[in-house]
Scaffold this active site. Structure first.
Site, PDB file in Angstrom:
ATOM      1  N   ARG A 185      54.124   1.680 -18.293  1.00  0.00           N
ATOM      2  CA  ARG A 185      54.095   1.151 -16.928  1.00  0.00           C
ATOM      3  C   ARG A 185      55.008   1.940 -15.993  1.00  0.00           C
ATOM      4  NH1 ARG A 185      53.551  -5.094 -14.900  1.00  0.00           N
ATOM      5  NH2 ARG A 185      53.332  -4.528 -12.702  1.00  0.00           N
ATOM      6  N   HIS A 226      56.373   2.829   2.979  1.00  0.00           N
ATOM      7  CA  HIS A 226      56.555   3.076   1.550  1.00  0.00           C
ATOM      8  C   HIS A 226      55.651   4.235   1.106  1.00  0.00           C
ATOM      9  CE1 HIS A 226      57.279   2.144  -2.623  1.00  0.00           C
ATOM     10  NE2 HIS A 226      55.991   1.970  -2.845  1.00  0.00           N
ATOM     11  N   ASN A 262      55.656   4.638 -11.430  1.00  0.00           N
ATOM     12  CA  ASN A 262      56.726   4.980 -10.484  1.00  0.00           C
ATOM     13  C   ASN A 262      56.651   6.434 -10.034  1.00  0.00           C
ATOM     14  OD1 ASN A 262      57.781   2.390 -10.658  1.00  0.00           O
ATOM     15  ND2 ASN A 262      58.999   2.909 -12.460  1.00  0.00           N
ATOM     16  N   HIS A 280      61.905   6.190  -2.932  1.00  0.00           N
ATOM     17  CA  HIS A 280      62.815   5.100  -2.569  1.00  0.00           C
ATOM     18  C   HIS A 280      64.096   5.647  -1.941  1.00  0.00           C
ATOM     19  CE1 HIS A 280      60.892   2.055  -5.548  1.00  0.00           C
ATOM     20  NE2 HIS A 280      60.419   1.890  -4.333  1.00  0.00           N
ATOM     21  N   LYS A 331      45.253   0.885 -13.075  1.00  0.00           N
ATOM     22  CA  LYS A 331      46.515   0.139 -13.090  1.00  0.00           C
ATOM     23  C   LYS A 331      46.450  -1.002 -14.105  1.00  0.00           C
ATOM     24  CE  LYS A 331      50.233  -2.146 -11.047  1.00  0.00           C
ATOM     25  NZ  LYS A 331      50.978  -2.705  -9.969  1.00  0.00           N
ATOM     26  N   HIS A 363      58.143   7.577  -6.813  1.00  0.00           N
ATOM     27  CA  HIS A 363      58.950   6.483  -6.288  1.00  0.00           C
ATOM     28  C   HIS A 363      60.454   6.747  -6.353  1.00  0.00           C
ATOM     29  CE1 HIS A 363      55.130   4.479  -6.271  1.00  0.00           C
ATOM     30  NE2 HIS A 363      55.645   3.361  -5.811  1.00  0.00           N
ATOM     31  N   ARG A 392      58.826 -24.742 -12.993  1.00  0.00           N
ATOM     32  CA  ARG A 392      58.782 -23.793 -14.134  1.00  0.00           C
ATOM     33  C   ARG A 392      57.426 -23.106 -14.295  1.00  0.00           C
ATOM     34  NH1 ARG A 392      62.020 -27.964 -16.557  1.00  0.00           N
ATOM     35  NH2 ARG A 392      64.178 -27.278 -16.483  1.00  0.00           N
ATOM     36  N   GLU A 440      57.002  -3.422 -18.612  1.00  0.00           N
ATOM     37  CA  GLU A 440      57.665  -2.124 -18.419  1.00  0.00           C
ATOM     38  C   GLU A 440      58.795  -1.940 -19.434  1.00  0.00           C
ATOM     39  OE1 GLU A 440      57.850  -1.133 -14.202  1.00  0.00           O
ATOM     40  OE2 GLU A 440      59.391   0.334 -14.661  1.00  0.00           O
ATOM     41  N   LYS A 442      53.892  -8.393 -11.168  1.00  0.00           N
ATOM     42  CA  LYS A 442      55.280  -8.300 -10.689  1.00  0.00           C
ATOM     43  C   LYS A 442      55.437  -9.207  -9.474  1.00  0.00           C
ATOM     44  CE  LYS A 442      56.919  -3.847 -12.338  1.00  0.00           C
ATOM     45  NZ  LYS A 442      57.341  -2.484 -11.998  1.00  0.00           N
ATOM     46  N   GLU A 485      49.473   5.297  -2.644  1.00  0.00           N
ATOM     47  CA  GLU A 485      49.423   4.645  -3.967  1.00  0.00           C
ATOM     48  C   GLU A 485      48.074   4.922  -4.622  1.00  0.00           C
ATOM     49  OE1 GLU A 485      51.891   3.301  -5.536  1.00  0.00           O
ATOM     50  OE2 GLU A 485      53.344   2.696  -4.025  1.00  0.00           O
TER      51      GLU A 485
HETATM   52  N1  GLY Z   1      54.175  -1.096  -8.606  1.00  0.00           N
HETATM   53  C1  GLY Z   1      54.435  -0.637  -9.909  1.00  0.00           C
HETATM   54  C2  GLY Z   1      54.133  -1.664 -10.961  1.00  0.00           C
HETATM   55  O1  GLY Z   1      53.451  -2.621 -10.706  1.00  0.00           O
HETATM   56  O2  GLY Z   1      54.589  -1.511 -12.059  1.00  0.00           O
END
Ligand code: GLY
Length: 376
Positions: free
Chosen positions: A251, A275, A255, A262, A236, A258, A118, A246, A140, A182
């Protein structure tokens, strides 16, 4: 280079980023994270970063879990291998996972740490440009499932993230290309931190990118690149602090490029384009969309497109790797980052960028953009 440290608060979690010249020593990692060897420590790397992991552990016989490299290995089997290695190494909940690599390894190590008993301790050593300016910061985690990138994941920020510039000295050219897009994206969003700097400074990253041009590391990492990486980490980090999960609109700005990107990656055949190549092309399409909607000023669209072209990315539509526009449109409709079931685009505005719901856009119009049939 003098070490630079940044602290961010992502929800309840404190995350510290250390931008440094050389790889951190195990003693530093243990001390920073507050772990002791008897609680267990597991280094996770791939075959590309195994040499770094071995360098880091030095003469200490720290347990090592080496995974295959590449997106194909970003799967449940690898997560199971990390968790099995952690159990064999005797890690308890206070044990420490150390992910050493690019986004694939740091995402998977973070996921494994987030679910292990956990939630265990986590540090990351980010070794690619893409990892440093995007993947490793912000908590993330995830892995690919049912053929969908990062379908399974959690939010679990690492307590310490090390970014050794030495790791970039051996970065393959494809990795540069993936990361640079990026970096450009974050520079476009730079005014996100305009409360900390004067508005005039919000142009700094874009101007520095223009001056830098495609990177040559023959004589070491250019200091301008180091400064841009630092700036991207700060931008960031501040964006994620404002909206860690998000749930708002902040946040989601990350994107930018993206949604188109994508879909292009899918339409080209997964793995055919990096990417970054797809995101760079997607940013140009976002500028075209913004121009047509009256959101992106012409000079801003031109500036962003020129920087992307200067870094040798394809800017024209249709993209040569896009085999089938109908398949592209299908992939676009299936984008997993929909909001309330609606496709959302991030479009540059005069200062930064805004979210635009697909409600405002006719599908035929999007098709014209990706086919390069838009009448200006
Ligand atoms: N790669 C986009 C984010 O971390 O929200």
């Amino acid at each position: 280079m003098k070490q630079r440290d940044y602290s961010f608060t992502f929800g309840q979690a404190l995350s510290q980023v250390h931008i440094l010249e050389q790889f951190p020593l195990p003693a530093t990692i243990l001390e920073d994270s507050g772990a002791i060897p008897s609680q267990g420590i597991l280094l996770v790397c791939d075959t590309n970063t195994e040499y770094i992991a071995k360098k880091i552990r030095g003469s200490q016989n720290l347990p090592l879990c080496v995974l295959e490299c590449g997106e194909a290995g970003k799967c449940w089997t690898s997560i199971e291998r990390i968790i099995t290695a952690a159990k064999s190494a005797g890690l308890g909940r206070d044990g420490l996972f150390v992910g050493i690599g690019g986004g694939v390894i740091t995402d998977m190590t973070s996921f494994a740490a987030s679910v292990y008993m956990r939630g265990a301790r986590l540090c990351l050593i980010s070794t690619t440009l893409l990892g440093m300016v995007d993947a490793a910061v912000g908590g993330k985690t995830g892995f690919d499932l049912l053929g969908i990138k990062n379908l399974a994941g959690t939010f679990f920020p690492a307590s310490h993230i090390y970014m050794p510039m030495d790791a970039l000295k051996t970065l393959p050219s494809g990795e540069w290309k993936s990361g640079m897009a990026e970096l450009i994206k974050t520079a476009v969003l730079d005014s996100a931190i305009c409360n900390e700097v004067s508005r005039a400074e919000t142009q700094v990253s874009l101007d520095k990118l223009k001056a830098l041009g495609p990177v040559s590391i023959a004589n070491g990492i250019p200091s301008a690149l180091g400064e841009l990486i630092e700036r991207a980490v700060l931008v960031k980090g501040r964006i994620v602090e404002a909206d860690p999960k998000e749930q708002g609109t902040e946040r989601a700005l990350l994107n930018l490029g993206h949604t188109f990107g994508h879909a292009l990656e899918a339409a080209a055949g997964l793995g055919k384009l990096s990417h970054g190549e797809a995101v760079a092309w997607g940013m140009v399409r976002s500028c075209e969309l913004g121009l047509a909607l009256g959101i992106t000023p012409e000079n801003r669209a031109r500036e962003i497109t020129e920087i992307i072209a200067a870094y040798d990315y394809e800017t024209a539509a249709p993209h040569p790797a896009m085999k089938d526009a109908a398949f592209f449109m299908q992939a676009l409709a299936g984008d997993k980052k929909k909001k309330a079931g609606k496709l959302t685009f991030v479009v540059p505005d005069a200062q930064r960028a805004v979210l635009v719901s697909a409600d405002r856009i006719e599908p035929q119009f999007l098709e014209q953009i990706i086919k390069g049939e838009l009448q200006h």
